[in-house]
Design an enzyme around this catalytic site. Structure first.
Site, PDB file in Angstrom:
ATOM      1  N   CYS A 119      38.622 -48.611  -0.597  1.00  0.00           N
ATOM      2  CA  CYS A 119      37.306 -48.880  -0.010  1.00  0.00           C
ATOM      3  C   CYS A 119      37.239 -48.538   1.468  1.00  0.00           C
ATOM      4  O   CYS A 119      36.206 -48.715   2.103  1.00  0.00           O
ATOM      5  CB  CYS A 119      36.921 -50.327  -0.280  1.00  0.00           C
ATOM      6  SG  CYS A 119      37.016 -50.660  -2.051  1.00  0.00           S
ATOM      7  N   HIS A 160      32.743 -55.395   6.709  1.00  0.00           N
ATOM      8  CA  HIS A 160      33.049 -54.910   5.361  1.00  0.00           C
ATOM      9  C   HIS A 160      32.375 -55.852   4.357  1.00  0.00           C
ATOM     10  O   HIS A 160      31.820 -55.391   3.360  1.00  0.00           O
ATOM     11  CB  HIS A 160      34.568 -54.877   5.176  1.00  0.00           C
ATOM     12  CG  HIS A 160      35.008 -54.299   3.875  1.00  0.00           C
ATOM     13  ND1 HIS A 160      34.679 -53.027   3.485  1.00  0.00           N
ATOM     14  CD2 HIS A 160      35.757 -54.829   2.865  1.00  0.00           C
ATOM     15  CE1 HIS A 160      35.216 -52.788   2.288  1.00  0.00           C
ATOM     16  NE2 HIS A 160      35.859 -53.857   1.883  1.00  0.00           N
ATOM     17  N   GLU A 209      38.038 -61.640   6.947  1.00  0.00           N
ATOM     18  CA  GLU A 209      37.307 -60.801   7.905  1.00  0.00           C
ATOM     19  C   GLU A 209      36.662 -61.660   8.993  1.00  0.00           C
ATOM     20  O   GLU A 209      36.648 -61.272  10.166  1.00  0.00           O
ATOM     21  CB  GLU A 209      36.251 -59.952   7.202  1.00  0.00           C
ATOM     22  CG  GLU A 209      35.596 -58.969   8.180  1.00  0.00           C
ATOM     23  CD  GLU A 209      34.692 -57.941   7.515  1.00  0.00           C
ATOM     24  OE1 GLU A 209      34.337 -58.127   6.331  1.00  0.00           O
ATOM     25  OE2 GLU A 209      34.346 -56.957   8.190  1.00  0.00           O
ATOM     26  N   LYS A 242      26.446 -54.806   2.197  1.00  0.00           N
ATOM     27  CA  LYS A 242      26.767 -54.830   0.761  1.00  0.00           C
ATOM     28  C   LYS A 242      25.901 -55.844   0.014  1.00  0.00           C
ATOM     29  O   LYS A 242      25.752 -55.761  -1.207  1.00  0.00           O
ATOM     30  CB  LYS A 242      28.246 -55.099   0.535  1.00  0.00           C
ATOM     31  CG  LYS A 242      29.106 -53.901   0.920  1.00  0.00           C
ATOM     32  CD  LYS A 242      30.564 -54.085   0.560  1.00  0.00           C
ATOM     33  CE  LYS A 242      31.398 -52.902   1.040  1.00  0.00           C
ATOM     34  NZ  LYS A 242      31.538 -52.828   2.518  1.00  0.00           N
ATOM     35  N   HIS A 291      28.777 -52.600  -3.584  1.00  0.00           N
ATOM     36  CA  HIS A 291      29.965 -51.993  -2.998  1.00  0.00           C
ATOM     37  C   HIS A 291      30.223 -50.631  -3.633  1.00  0.00           C
ATOM     38  O   HIS A 291      30.628 -50.551  -4.790  1.00  0.00           O
ATOM     39  CB  HIS A 291      31.156 -52.924  -3.216  1.00  0.00           C
ATOM     40  CG  HIS A 291      32.369 -52.555  -2.414  1.00  0.00           C
ATOM     41  ND1 HIS A 291      32.450 -51.395  -1.678  1.00  0.00           N
ATOM     42  CD2 HIS A 291      33.544 -53.199  -2.232  1.00  0.00           C
ATOM     43  CE1 HIS A 291      33.631 -51.340  -1.091  1.00  0.00           C
ATOM     44  NE2 HIS A 291      34.307 -52.418  -1.407  1.00  0.00           N
ATOM     45  N   PHE A 321      41.607 -51.929  -0.842  1.00  0.00           N
ATOM     46  CA  PHE A 321      42.743 -52.383  -1.652  1.00  0.00           C
ATOM     47  C   PHE A 321      43.954 -51.551  -1.234  1.00  0.00           C
ATOM     48  O   PHE A 321      43.854 -50.336  -1.081  1.00  0.00           O
ATOM     49  CB  PHE A 321      42.468 -52.149  -3.141  1.00  0.00           C
ATOM     50  CG  PHE A 321      41.658 -53.240  -3.793  1.00  0.00           C
ATOM     51  CD1 PHE A 321      41.288 -54.381  -3.098  1.00  0.00           C
ATOM     52  CD2 PHE A 321      41.285 -53.126  -5.125  1.00  0.00           C
ATOM     53  CE1 PHE A 321      40.555 -55.390  -3.717  1.00  0.00           C
ATOM     54  CE2 PHE A 321      40.549 -54.124  -5.753  1.00  0.00           C
ATOM     55  CZ  PHE A 321      40.183 -55.259  -5.050  1.00  0.00           C
TER      56      PHE A 321
END
Lengths: 416, 83
Positions: free
Chosen positions: A169, A309, A320, A339, A344, A404
């Site tokens: 991502c 994110h 985050e 998002k 996403h 990831f």
């Protein structure tokens, strides 16, 4: 280390063109307007209901006429991710008025893609799994993970390097950051940089659902993605593509191009912690933001807003938020997380949100986070834009992408 | 299979790959001249015809054909040989 260290810092990088194909819109104004409204684009996918999948909704790119971009003949050779990429890149190049680059050898392409050929492979196995000898002759060019980069290079006649970045991502943001380094190093004058992904498919969605990473709010898709909210229960699958035309400043000036914004900073590092889970203290992610700020030669207080994110998963948002507090302090800038609206789009997300970030840096309009009402624990320590868009002074902004595998990437854009 | 029936199948598979209505593909259509068809597209037409007709089509046959009518003639011969 600082991703921009050791190269000529006097080289500035201009953004001169934008193109988006996203659930929030298929052109830039529509995209910005939908984000500013802060309403989710998630909806039920009938095919997922019929198949009895654990997750039955997603955010999809609205239909548009493909023949505005490619012939029906070419369309048959393209997988959806490559098609969305070609369309968004074509828009960006048109926006920049660079349809016919003067020196094609100095024009490159960088593409971030996460799952790559997963969805075309899924379709292929579905149709030809029991008779592999009869697969279409187009199988390889459709399925290869570098198809989008190659197609864009073909389309615009770019003869510089055309690279694909696979960072889950964080792929889209990486493609943009690496493109900047290629311009700073003097290798290229122009890079069409962005990301693409098309994973709204039964196997892709089920695979992420199996990990417990996706929201199961099947009865209310529009309320499902709620970054930083206490009621969040996972991310929502999206799709799309976004491309930026990045250009050496003097090159843009010399041809009289309109400069939309400046790409100023890029930070990239790795958690080295777990194959999918983020480090819960956010320490490495915070270090990544500091790298991008240092590269941009900006202090944290000079950042007008942070584009998080913010996936809407329990652990990403906690980590985050801690990282943002660690980097910006307790009185940090407003934080948005698109998002909630877009879902996403995996490898595309960093590029899609780079566009959102630079538009907000220039306009000062920071969109609200869809579905956010109340934070919890650490997420309450950051200033999440809720309810309606917040107007701030046009000033530099930072966007995060975490993938990831522990890949962290931050970009800094500034108005000019 | 009668030649007329085969002709319909061939024209429709070619039209699919080229992305045009089947009416645009006549027996006199020259795929290389009129559509700048490359060898990969030719192979794709071959793959689709193989799957439909259940007969092997060699790459040489495909590369040899001059126009659509010629392709139909050639396949008609192959199908008859098999019978």
């Amino acid at each position: 280390m600082n991703a921009g260290a050791g190269v000529n810092r006097r080289v500035r990088v201009a953004v001169t063109g934008l193109g988006v194909k996203t659930p929030a819109g298929t052109h830039v104004k529509q995209f910005a307007d939908t984000l500013a409204e802060g309403r989710s684009t998630a909806a039920t996918v009938a095919e997922f209901v019929d198949l009895g999948l654990p997750v039955t909704f997603a955010c999809r790119v609205p239909e548009f006429d493909p023949t505005d971009y490619v012939s029906l003949r070419e369309l048959r050779q393209l997988d959806r991710a490559a098609f969305l990429a070609v369309a968004a890149a074509a828009d960006a190049v048109t926006d920049a008025r660079l349809e016919r680059p003067a020196v094609p050898e100095r024009v490159g392409v960088t593409v971030g893609i996460g799952a790559g050929g997963l969805t075309p492979a899924e379709l292929l196995v579905q149709e030809y799994g029991d008779r592999p000898a009869t697969v279409p002759a187009y199988t390889v060019p459709r399925i290869m993970a570098n198809a989008a980069a190659a197609r864009i290079s073909l389309r615009i006649g770019a003869r510089g390097s055309a690279l694909s970045y696979v960072m889950a991502c964080a792929s889209g943001a990486t493609a943009i950051g690496e493109a900047m380094l290629k311009i700073r190093s003097g290798e290229l004058d122009v890079v069409v940089a962005g990301g693409t992904e098309a994973c709204v498919s039964p196997v892709a969605v089920s695979s992420f659902a199996r990990m417990g990473a996706m929201s199961r709010r099947n009865d209310d898709p529009a309320a499902a993605c709620r970054p930083f909210d206490t009621g969040r229960d996972g991310f929502v699958m999206g799709e799309g593509a976004a491309f930026l035309v990045l250009e050496r400043w003097e090159h843009a000036e010399a041809r009289g191009a309109r400069v939309i914004a400046e790409l100023r900073g890029y930070g990239s590092n790795s958690d080295a912690h777990h194959i999918v889970a983020p480090r819960s203290d956010g320490a490495v992610a915070a270090a990544c933001m500091r790298l991008a700020l240092a590269d941009a030669e900006l202090a944290p207080a000079e950042i007008g807003h942070v584009n998080a994110h913010g996936t809407g998963t329990l652990y990403n948002d906690l980590a985050e938020a801690r990282a943002i507090v660690a980097c910006f302090g307790a009185d940090g800038p407003p934080v948005t997380a698109p998002k909630g609206v877009l879902g996403h789009s995996l490898g595309a997300a960093g590029a899609v949100e780079a566009v959102a970030t630079l538009l907000s840096a220039v306009s000062g309009t920071v969109p609200p986070v869809a579905n956010f009402t109340t934070g919890d624990g650490d997420t309450a320590l950051i200033d999440v834009v809720a309810g309606r868009a917040r107007q701030v002074a046009p000033q530099p902004a930072l966007t995060n992408s975490f993938g990831f595998g522990g890949h962290n990437v931050s970009l800094v854009f500034a108005p000019c | 299979m009668e030649r007329a029936e085969l002709a319909e199948v061939v024209r429709s598979r070619i039209a699919q790959v080229v992305g045009v209505p089947v009416d645009e593909i006549g027996e006199g259509t020259d795929l290389r001249d009129e559509y700048e068809m490359d060898s990969l597209e030719l192979m794709e037409i071959g793959t689709r015809l193989e799957n439909t007709l259940g007969t092997r089509i060699s790459a040489d046959d495909l590369l040899e054909m001059r126009n659509v009518g010629h392709c139909i003639d050639l396949l008609h011969r192959r199908v008859q040989e098999r019978v």
